[in-house]
Motif scaffolding. Structure first.
Motif, PDB file in Angstrom:
ATOM      1  N   GLY A   1      -9.552  22.577  22.802  1.00 59.69           N
ATOM      2  CA  GLY A   1      -8.395  22.281  23.651  1.00 59.69           C
ATOM      3  C   GLY A   1      -7.543  21.154  23.118  1.00 59.69           C
ATOM      4  O   GLY A   1      -6.351  21.081  23.399  1.00 59.69           O
ATOM      5  N   ASP A   2      -8.155  20.284  22.317  1.00 59.68           N
ATOM      6  CA  ASP A   2      -7.420  19.186  21.666  1.00 59.68           C
ATOM      7  C   ASP A   2      -6.903  19.596  20.297  1.00 59.68           C
ATOM      8  O   ASP A   2      -6.679  18.748  19.422  1.00 59.68           O
ATOM      9  N   ASP A   3      -6.742  20.904  20.087  1.00 57.94           N
ATOM     10  CA  ASP A   3      -6.165  21.468  18.851  1.00 57.94           C
ATOM     11  C   ASP A   3      -7.061  21.282  17.636  1.00 57.94           C
ATOM     12  O   ASP A   3      -6.585  21.248  16.504  1.00 57.94           O
ATOM     13  N   LYS A   4      -8.357  21.165  17.859  1.00 58.89           N
ATOM     14  CA  LYS A   4      -9.303  21.149  16.746  1.00 58.89           C
ATOM     15  C   LYS A   4      -9.501  22.580  16.270  1.00 58.89           C
ATOM     16  O   LYS A   4      -9.694  23.493  17.067  1.00 58.89           O
TER      17      LYS A   4
ATOM     18  N   PRO B   1      -8.656  19.314  28.778  1.00 57.68           N
ATOM     19  CA  PRO B   1      -7.536  18.970  27.890  1.00 57.68           C
ATOM     20  C   PRO B   1      -6.409  19.995  27.849  1.00 57.68           C
ATOM     21  O   PRO B   1      -5.316  19.674  27.417  1.00 57.68           O
ATOM     22  N   ASP B   2      -6.668  21.229  28.276  1.00 57.82           N
ATOM     23  CA  ASP B   2      -5.651  22.266  28.112  1.00 57.82           C
ATOM     24  C   ASP B   2      -5.037  22.731  29.417  1.00 57.82           C
ATOM     25  O   ASP B   2      -4.395  23.778  29.478  1.00 57.82           O
TER      26      ASP B   2
ATOM     27  N   ALA C   1     -18.339  20.561  25.163  1.00 62.19           N
ATOM     28  CA  ALA C   1     -17.776  19.674  24.139  1.00 62.19           C
ATOM     29  C   ALA C   1     -16.921  20.460  23.160  1.00 62.19           C
ATOM     30  O   ALA C   1     -15.833  20.019  22.767  1.00 62.19           O
ATOM     31  N   VAL C   2     -17.395  21.638  22.764  1.00 57.14           N
ATOM     32  CA  VAL C   2     -16.628  22.476  21.832  1.00 57.14           C
ATOM     33  C   VAL C   2     -15.332  22.940  22.483  1.00 57.14           C
ATOM     34  O   VAL C   2     -14.266  22.935  21.850  1.00 57.14           O
TER      35      VAL C   2
ATOM     36  N   ASP D   1     -13.279  23.472  11.656  1.00 59.97           N
ATOM     37  CA  ASP D   1     -13.676  22.064  11.559  1.00 59.97           C
ATOM     38  C   ASP D   1     -14.812  21.711  12.514  1.00 59.97           C
ATOM     39  O   ASP D   1     -15.079  20.529  12.748  1.00 59.97           O
ATOM     40  N   ILE D   2     -15.462  22.709  13.081  1.00 61.18           N
ATOM     41  CA  ILE D   2     -16.567  22.477  14.013  1.00 61.18           C
ATOM     42  C   ILE D   2     -17.784  23.242  13.521  1.00 61.18           C
ATOM     43  O   ILE D   2     -17.705  24.426  13.213  1.00 61.18           O
TER      44      ILE D   2
END
Length: 353
Positions: free
Chosen positions: A161-164, A288-289, A155-156, A168-169
């Motif tokens: 990969g979604d530019d988070k 995602p990447d 999940a992380v 912010d985690i």
């Protein structure tokens, strides 16, 4: 008009234990070697100054003998350490001037380097406390990941990969080895049982935008979901369960989305025996990447009134309000302002395939 006064964070030493900020990229060994190099540099510089100005120094134990390089290092060692046996002393005006304006500052650098190391160790807890409070004062719209096992780690990776941003985690777990792995990625970690409200409060659940419950037990996932929903009625909760019969328990506990990890993996295993290419495409879409990925975006002004099936993007579904509609649903034949599209995007440039 009422103005808000921003208060300066007050250090809370009780947070230093459970909260762990990302470690510095400089290892303790490298930091120690740097300080040792500075101290040795001060020592060598002092020795060279004494040696080249040896005519202005006298050895009380060997009068008449010139100061050797070994004598210079000996004098520098006892001088910068403030021991000072008084056997080698400056006697000329030039030597005393050099001692005053050069050797003394070098002595201070030597002492500060080593004393500073000790002081830093003693003040590390206070420094961490202020750092944590400063971080918490800026903590908004972050994502909390409960459990950093296989599911939590994946999940992380997806969030990153979604530019988070790693800032912010926040990862919550009780396993120190798992938390060390998360900290190595630059993530803030909280040690504790997420079923306890005090632990989720430390993680800033009241200001978080989402929480991912990736525990290894379904009953734990239910308790974490209940606790999180009680503390934050508006937070988005995404939970993973092993058994499909527990999905309704997670829904009733307040989870917005529930993923049945065991059954999902089982379906992919079954599909791989007859249609392995289908599994590859699904895995590609979930990464995602790389390759293709499933993303969500708002409807553009030029697309309002058109059909989602006639867009340049491959649209899979339309979100209208809080309802998800498949692309072939008659309810979304015409797109409205505020709709959101779930579509397939290209995650990797063509020349990198």
């Amino acid at each position: 008009m009422r103005s808000e006064v921003r208060r300066r964070p007050i250090a809370d030493p009780t947070l230093v234990g459970p909260v762990r900020m990302p470690d510095s990229t400089v290892t303790p060994l490298v930091s120690l070697l740097r300080r040792l190099a500075i101290a040795m540099g001060a020592l060598v510089a002092t020795a060279l100054i004494v040696y080249f100005g040896r005519d202005g120094y006298i050895d009380n134990n060997a009068e008449g003998s010139p100061i050797s390089l070994l004598d210079a290092f000996y004098y520098s060692t006892v001088s910068v350490s403030t021991t000072g046996y008084g056997d080698i002393v400056p006697v000329s005006d030039a030597a005393r001037l050099w001692t005053t304006i050069v050797v003394t500052p070098l002595r201070l650098i030597f002492l500060i380097t080593f004393v500073g190391t000790t002081v830093e160790l003693l003040t590390e807890r206070s420094r961490q406390s202020f750092r944590i409070e400063r971080w918490r004062s800026r903590l908004r719209d972050h994502t909390i990941v409960v459990g950093y096992g296989t599911k939590g780690r994946a999940a992380v990776e997806t969030l990153l990969g979604d530019d988070k941003r790693p800032d912010d985690i926040i990862v919550v777990d009780t396993d120190r080895a798992q938390l060390d792995a998360a900290s190595a990625l630059g993530l803030v970690t909280v040690t504790g049982n997420a079923t306890r409200s005090s632990v989720l409060r430390i993680a800033g659940v009241a200001h978080a935008s989402a929480i991912i419950v990736a525990t290894n037990r379904d009953d734990t996932a239910v308790l974490v979901t209940l606790t999180a929903r009680e503390l934050s009625p508006t937070i988005r909760i995404v939970a993973a369960v092993r058994e499909s019969e527990n999905v309704h328990l997670l829904r009733q506990s307040g989870a917005n989305s529930v993923v049945v990890s065991a059954e999902t993996a089982g379906r992919l295993l079954g599909a791989a025996t007859t249609s392995p290419n289908v599994v590859e495409v699904v895995e590609d879409l979930l990464t995602p990447d790389a390759g293709f990925a499933i993303s969500e975006r708002e409807v553009e002004e030029a697309e309002v009134g058109g059909s989602p099936r006639h867009l340049g993007d491959i649209v899979l579904a339309v979100v209208r309000g809080d309802t998800l509609h498949r692309v072939d649903s008659s309810k979304v034949d015409s797109l409205d302002r505020g709709d959101r599209l779930l579509y397939v995007r290209k995650a990797t440039p063509p020349d990198e395939d």
